[in-house]
Design an enzyme around this catalytic site. Structure first.
Site, PDB file in Angstrom:
ATOM      1  N   ASP A 241      -9.646  -6.984  -0.607  1.00  0.00           N
ATOM      2  CA  ASP A 241      -8.653  -7.124   0.462  1.00  0.00           C
ATOM      3  C   ASP A 241      -9.011  -6.089   1.540  1.00  0.00           C
ATOM      4  OD1 ASP A 241      -6.371  -6.942   2.064  1.00  0.00           O
ATOM      5  OD2 ASP A 241      -4.966  -6.540   0.454  1.00  0.00           O
ATOM      6  N   GLY A 293      -0.462 -11.525   2.333  1.00  0.00           N
ATOM      7  CA  GLY A 293       0.764 -11.325   3.111  1.00  0.00           C
ATOM      8  C   GLY A 293       0.971  -9.850   3.391  1.00  0.00           C
TER       9      GLY A 293
HETATM   10  O1  NPG Z   1       4.583 -11.410   0.324  1.00  0.00           O
HETATM   11  O2  NPG Z   1       4.017 -10.533   2.225  1.00  0.00           O
HETATM   12  C1  NPG Z   1       4.114 -10.491   0.997  1.00  0.00           C
HETATM   13  C2  NPG Z   1       3.617  -9.268   0.277  1.00  0.00           C
HETATM   14  C3  NPG Z   1       2.229  -9.417  -0.159  1.00  0.00           C
HETATM   15  O3  NPG Z   1       1.688  -7.758  -1.757  1.00  0.00           O
HETATM   16  C4  NPG Z   1       1.657  -8.105  -0.605  1.00  0.00           C
HETATM   17  N1  NPG Z   1       1.139  -7.360   0.332  1.00  0.00           N
HETATM   18  O4  NPG Z   1      -1.534  -5.175  -0.333  1.00  0.00           O
HETATM   19  O5  NPG Z   1      -1.405  -7.296  -0.195  1.00  0.00           O
HETATM   20  C5  NPG Z   1      -0.877  -6.187  -0.147  1.00  0.00           C
HETATM   21  C6  NPG Z   1       0.602  -6.096   0.019  1.00  0.00           C
HETATM   22  C7  NPG Z   1       1.193  -5.085   0.924  1.00  0.00           C
HETATM   23  C8  NPG Z   1       2.549  -4.977   0.960  1.00  0.00           C
HETATM   24  C9  NPG Z   1       0.450  -4.270   1.706  1.00  0.00           C
HETATM   25  C10 NPG Z   1       3.153  -4.060   1.765  1.00  0.00           C
HETATM   26  C11 NPG Z   1       1.064  -3.367   2.539  1.00  0.00           C
HETATM   27  C12 NPG Z   1       2.429  -3.263   2.553  1.00  0.00           C
END
Ligand code: NPG
Length: 371
Positions: A241, A293
């Site tokens: 990611d 997300g």
């Molecule tokens: O459903 O939008 C959603 C959350 C998905 O886990 C999720 N996002 O690292 O992918 C990630 C993470 C994240 C969340 C990253 C909050 C940064 C802040």
């Protein structure tokens, strides 16, 4: 399609989450989100900046994005005539990093182009391979294992096709085991958000016994090399990611064997043009992708849906229903998920949802218009 960008308006909105969201780097209870409105010929296109409130996921945060947009990105675009939204990314390409800030504007321009053309955004970006997209959910670190199991139960009952759970040292092997024992058959994955180092390889290896679909970004946010070393030692596929900010990074990661799956986030890679390139590089190498997300409000969610219609988005993404995050979303209708855990792609122009302008006005804490 030619676009003469007359005005760009930035709005900072504050939206409390219905439930806190915790990752390995901290807990979020309220989002501060920048909405970008780009206007041409009386038509508006909308974008959302996906940076967090603090520079912990990557180096960007809401306030840095505001400054980059206002002082660097918007002045490069405003007043110009673009032959297509595809021209936007090169015009801001000299800005080092700050891809989420630039993406907020770039995606607004794609939406604007689609609305000017009277076409759905997914069509404009070359998508449409899926008319329905597969949804998973991301479940943050909870106060207790019981609470986590309860949440997973609710999401499975709602129809979601896969569960992603956040892990960090101290909330990993035992917690994953508890989930696997309860649900031996579900599609399950773990996301570490860079909480480990190669010194933890043995610990991460213990996750192999739970046959996870993948483990996401276990090592440092900018370290492709160590991920390659770790992937050699694990049976579980690694999904990158944070490490993948450009199509070139995707090429390098694949060449080094650092991952077998890629998560594409529009903001992280700088918008639709680069997201499509990452998608194409992965597709050519036989590496599946899915849409990540960033706790988006409806504008970002709608953009993610359009992106997810590209053909190589073959794994369930993190794009889920608005109501999981918001008591009221900035779009109408809110994003809804079927009992089969899918979102139906809409046919309207642009990203296919209406903006709830009254609501947006009521939650706007700062507004600045250039032009
Ligand atoms: O459903 O939008 C959603 C959350 C998905 O886990 C999720 N996002 O690292 O992918 C990630 C993470 C994240 C969340 C990253 C909050 C940064 C802040």
């Amino acid at each position: 399609m030619e676009i003469r960008v007359e005005r760009v308006i930035l709005r900072l909105v504050r939206m409390p989450l219905v439930h806190f969201f915790e990752t390995s780097f901290g807990r979020t209870t309220e989002r501060k989100i920048i909405l970008v409105e780009a206007v041409a010929g009386g038509v508006s296109g909308w974008g959302e900046v996906t940076a967090g409130e603090n520079p912990f996921y990557n180096e960007e945060w809401t306030e840095s994005a505001w400054m980059i947009l206002r002082d660097y990105a918007i002045p490069r675009i405003q007043g110009r005539t673009l032959q297509s939204a595809a021209d936007a990314a090169p015009l801001t390409g000299h800005i080092r990093g700050h891809r989420m800030a630039c993406a907020g504007l770039e995606v607004a321009l794609w939406d604007l182009e689609a609305r000017l053309a009277g076409e759905p955004l997914w069509k404009r970006i070359g998508g449409g391979a899926h008319k329905e997209i597969s949804c998973g959910v991301s479940i943050g670190i909870q106060n207790s294992v019981e609470q986590l199991l309860g949440k997973i139960e609710t999401e499975l009952a709602a129809g979601y096709q896969r569960i992603k759970m956040k892990i960090k040292p101290g909330w990993d092997v035992d917690v994953v085991r508890a989930v696997r024992e309860r649900w031996p058959g579900i599609k399950l994955m773990a996301d570490a958000n860079s909480a480990y180092t190669l010194a933890d390889a043995e610990r991460l290896k213990r996750l192999d016994e739970f046959y996870l679909m993948m483990i996401e970004q276990p090592l440092a946010h900018d370290d492709i090399i160590d991920h390659a070393e770790l992937q050699r030692r694990l049976d579980t596929p690694i999904c990158l990611d944070e490490c993948i900010r450009t199509a070139h990074h995707a090429e390098q990661a694949i060449r080094l064997g650092a991952c077998r799956i890629i998560n594409i986030k529009l903001g992280r890679v700088g918008g639709f043009a680069e997201a499509r390139r990452v998608h194409d590089v992965a597709q050519a190498a036989g590496v599946p992708v899915w849409c990540g997300g960033m706790l988006e409000a409806g504008v970002g969610r709608a953009h993610n849906i359009a992106l997810s219609t590209l053909p190589n988005f073959v794994l369930p993404g993190d794009v889920s229903a608005s109501k999981r995050y918001w008591s009221r979303d900035v779009i109408v209708p809110p994003v809804e998920v079927t009992q089969q855990g899918t979102i139906q792609v809409r046919e309207g122009a642009g990203f296919g949802y209406e903006l709830d302008l009254d609501f947006i006005r009521s939650i706007t804490v700062r507004e600045e218009a250039a032009g």
